[in-house]
Scaffold this motif. Structure first.
Motif, mmCIF file in Angstrom:
data_model
loop_
_atom_site.group_PDB
_atom_site.id
_atom_site.type_symbol
_atom_site.label_atom_id
_atom_site.label_comp_id
_atom_site.label_asym_id
_atom_site.label_seq_id
_atom_site.Cartn_x
_atom_site.Cartn_y
_atom_site.Cartn_z
ATOM 1 N N PRO A 3 -4.028 8.681 -0.459
ATOM 2 C CA PRO A 3 -3.178 7.863 -1.313
ATOM 3 C C PRO A 3 -3.973 7.248 -2.455
ATOM 4 O O PRO A 3 -5.121 6.872 -2.290
ATOM 5 C CB PRO A 3 -2.652 6.785 -0.346
ATOM 6 N N PRO A 5 -3.211 4.221 -4.722
ATOM 7 C CA PRO A 5 -2.338 3.114 -5.114
ATOM 8 C C PRO A 5 -2.462 2.832 -6.612
ATOM 9 O O PRO A 5 -3.523 2.987 -7.212
ATOM 10 C CB PRO A 5 -2.866 1.938 -4.280
ATOM 11 N N ARG A 113 11.042 10.812 0.516
ATOM 12 C CA ARG A 113 10.842 10.338 1.892
ATOM 13 C C ARG A 113 10.393 11.491 2.793
ATOM 14 O O ARG A 113 9.581 11.311 3.703
ATOM 15 C CB ARG A 113 12.139 9.723 2.420
ATOM 16 N N SER A 116 6.843 11.843 2.388
ATOM 17 C CA SER A 116 6.149 10.561 2.605
ATOM 18 C C SER A 116 5.533 10.035 1.312
ATOM 19 O O SER A 116 4.431 9.488 1.310
ATOM 20 C CB SER A 116 5.055 10.717 3.688
ATOM 21 N N TRP A 117 6.253 10.186 0.207
ATOM 22 C CA TRP A 117 5.802 9.671 -1.081
ATOM 23 C C TRP A 117 6.619 8.441 -1.455
ATOM 24 O O TRP A 117 7.828 8.392 -1.232
ATOM 25 C CB TRP A 117 5.959 10.713 -2.189
ATOM 26 N N GLU A 118 5.933 7.487 -2.020
ATOM 27 C CA GLU A 118 6.609 6.298 -2.539
ATOM 28 C C GLU A 118 6.503 6.306 -4.064
ATOM 29 O O GLU A 118 5.415 6.441 -4.628
ATOM 30 C CB GLU A 118 5.985 5.019 -1.989
ATOM 31 N N VAL A 307 2.886 7.870 -4.550
ATOM 32 C CA VAL A 307 1.770 7.452 -3.688
ATOM 33 C C VAL A 307 2.049 7.950 -2.277
ATOM 34 O O VAL A 307 3.112 7.693 -1.715
ATOM 35 C CB VAL A 307 1.614 5.918 -3.695
ATOM 36 N N ASP A 308 1.085 8.670 -1.712
ATOM 37 C CA ASP A 308 1.226 9.223 -0.373
ATOM 38 C C ASP A 308 1.118 8.089 0.640
ATOM 39 O O ASP A 308 0.115 7.374 0.676
ATOM 40 C CB ASP A 308 0.137 10.262 -0.128
ATOM 41 N N GLN A 309 2.153 7.950 1.465
ATOM 42 C CA GLN A 309 2.203 6.855 2.430
ATOM 43 C C GLN A 309 1.669 7.235 3.819
ATOM 44 O O GLN A 309 1.666 6.391 4.713
ATOM 45 C CB GLN A 309 3.652 6.369 2.575
ATOM 46 N N ARG A 310 1.247 8.481 3.976
ATOM 47 C CA ARG A 310 0.705 8.863 5.286
ATOM 48 C C ARG A 310 -0.657 8.219 5.513
ATOM 49 O O ARG A 310 -1.415 7.975 4.580
ATOM 50 C CB ARG A 310 0.571 10.390 5.369
ATOM 51 N N ARG A 311 -0.962 7.989 6.752
ATOM 52 C CA ARG A 311 -2.232 7.362 7.096
ATOM 53 C C ARG A 311 -3.373 8.344 6.865
ATOM 54 O O ARG A 311 -3.264 9.540 7.174
ATOM 55 C CB ARG A 311 -2.232 6.919 8.560
ATOM 56 N N GLN A 315 -3.958 12.421 7.897
ATOM 57 C CA GLN A 315 -4.243 13.444 6.901
ATOM 58 C C GLN A 315 -5.518 14.194 7.256
ATOM 59 O O GLN A 315 -5.607 15.406 7.112
ATOM 60 C CB GLN A 315 -4.357 12.812 5.524
#
Length: 502
Positions: A3, A5, A113, A116-118, A307-311, A315
């Protein structure tokens, strides 16, 4: 992919730029929606109005099936729109704008969603608004694409219904409810059948995309739990097929085919070659409209701000699985390229199908009926936006978004989109002027005609009021073949109309 930010200051400026773009594009949509109040009957409107009034919903549906074109759903929607006279056609543009804008916004949120992108909500809204503006105003005839109800019912409404159906499928897939999935499959079958009797061009377009998606998903099926996505696509195709068969075998469709007697078979080499030329003419006009590149630009805006919301741990866990032998990597790369290019091939195929349908239904000049292009222009705009997203993610994935790269690229994309929207302003202004002036002239003439009818006249004067390249009375010297004039006379309940005295 790690991600990245967005710094607070950057995020604020990017959101502000998105809001400016959304307001600019939304202003054009607001004008177009408000112009609906100035819409007055012309061409097919006259026929739809008197049939809805005199025959009712069931009557006009039977009429379409038996004597017009076989489009049962089209007839039912037409009856609903025209049952209260001018009210339906005047409010339909607003409904289409709001329904499509909401559908695209929700679809973008659902897809983001899924990955997993915001993405900041204003960016999504700006992108959806620009896509809707391009669909309605960048084509060859904005009046027919947005304000003329017979065209929007046949060529714009199907896209709206399809997007909302896809959203229902996303919702059912997320909830993981067997009952919900069965309902979604049933609704896909029903909606496909409805669209099959609503619009032949969109039947071709959505059928090709849904069929290709079903094949890809079936080949990638890993377990029984993954049955829903390909199953939904197959049910959609089954619905389209059943609806189209019902339409094609109708007496109305048979009558319509006799109106364009074919000297040669549509599948003959000569006719296919002529259709190919029609197809090239269509794309020559589409490519010349540079405003469509704004769809690519707004997609880039989404990709740059996603922004990739995966942990990170998750990943890292998936990264070794993606690695492997050189041969496996090469096959995977070729597969990705094939999947990336397949939508382009599908757009080409479905646009050729639209050109084929237009030539079969309207003859050598059928390709000029730009209102039917909407059926493939809509997925084309979505595809351009998707490619823009991929380009934006590629920049982020290579860590080129640090420093000024991300805001500069985003600003360039936003300015390009704003420039494209600004370039459509003269088109909207011209359409607004023509629509408002015609509404004033139409109301004045309508009042005079009704006075003549009230006085007992059976032949009332009517002056053609042309707009949007649509047919008006006296398009032929043979009154018996002047279908618009006959529909006008039936609307006013007189024996015939005549040219006013000079």
């Amino acid at each position: 992919m790690l991600p990245f930010p967005i710094p607070p200051k950057q995020r604020k400026s990017l959101v502000l730029a998105s809001l400016v773009l959304a307001v600019a594009a939304g202003s054009l949509l607001a004008v177009g929606s408000f112009l609906g109040l100035s819409v007055r009957f012309t061409s097919d409107d006259w026929c739809a109005a008197w049939k809805s009034r005199d025959l009712g919903l069931l009557g006009i549906t039977h009429d379409f099936y038996e004597t017009q074109n076989g489009r049962i759903t089209n007839a039912l929607v037409t009856g609903i729109v025209y049952i209260n006279g001018l009210s339906g056609p005047q409010h339909l543009p607003l409904f289409l704008v709001l329904a499509l804008l909401a559908a695209l916004t929700l679809l973008a949120r659902a897809v983001l969603r899924l990955f997993s992108w915001e993405v900041p909500f204003p960016v999504v809204v700006a992108a959806a608004t620009v896509l809707v503006v391009l669909l309605f105003f960048a084509g060859p005839s904005g009046y027919q694409a947005l304000l003329w109800a017979p065209a929007t019912i046949s060529h714009t409404l199907p896209s709206v219904l399809a997007v909302w159906s896809v959203l229902a499928a996303f919702s059912a897939a997320r909830r993981d409810s067997p009952v919900g999935k069965r309902l979604a499959l049933g609704s896909a079958l029903a909606m496909g059948a409805a669209i099959g009797t609503l619009s032949e061009p969109f039947t071709i377009v959505s059928g090709l995309f849904a069929g290709a998606a079903a094949v890809i998903l079936l080949f990638g099926l890993r377990s029984v739990r993954d049955w829903f996505p390909p199953g939904w696509c197959l049910m959609w195709c089954a619905g389209l097929t059943s609806g189209f068969v019902l339409l094609y075998t109708s007496p109305g469709a048979a009558w319509r085919r006799t109106q364009q007697p074919q000297q040669r078979s549509p599948l003959s080499s000569t006719e296919l070659k002529a259709t190919a030329y029609d197809w090239l003419h269509i794309w020559e006009n589409v490519v010349a409209q540079r405003a469509y590149l704004a769809a690519l630009a707004v997609g880039l805006m989404i990709g740059l701000t996603a922004v990739d919301q995966r942990r990170p741990t998750a990943q890292k866990r998936t990264r070794p699985a993606a690695q492997g032998s050189g041969a496996e990597t090469g096959v995977s790369r070729r597969r990705r390229w094939l999947l990336a290019l397949l939508p382009v091939l599908l757009i080409g195929a479905c646009s050729f199908g639209v050109a084929f349908a237009l030539r079969t239904g309207y003859g050598p000049t059928g390709w000029t009926y730009g209102r039917a292009w909407t059926n493939f222009l809509f997925p084309m705009l979505l595809l351009l936006c998707a490619y823009g997203v991929l380009a934006g993610r590629a920049i982020v994935g290579r860590r080129l978004s640090s420093g000024l790269i991300r805001p500069v690229a985003f600003t360039v994309a936003a300015v390009a989109s704003l420039w494209a929207v600004a370039g459509l302003v003269p088109i909207v202004q011209s359409m607004a002027k023509d629509t408002v002036i015609r509404s004033v002239d139409w109301d004045r003439q309508d009042l005079l005609v009704r006075k003549e009818v009230a006085s007992g006249s059976k032949a009332v004067p009517y002056r053609p009021l042309r707009i949007g390249g649509l047919a008006e009375p006296y398009m032929t010297t043979n009154y018996a073949r002047d279908w618009v004039a006959q529909c006008v006379s039936r609307y006013y309940k007189v024996e015939r109309i005549r040219r006013p005295a000079p």
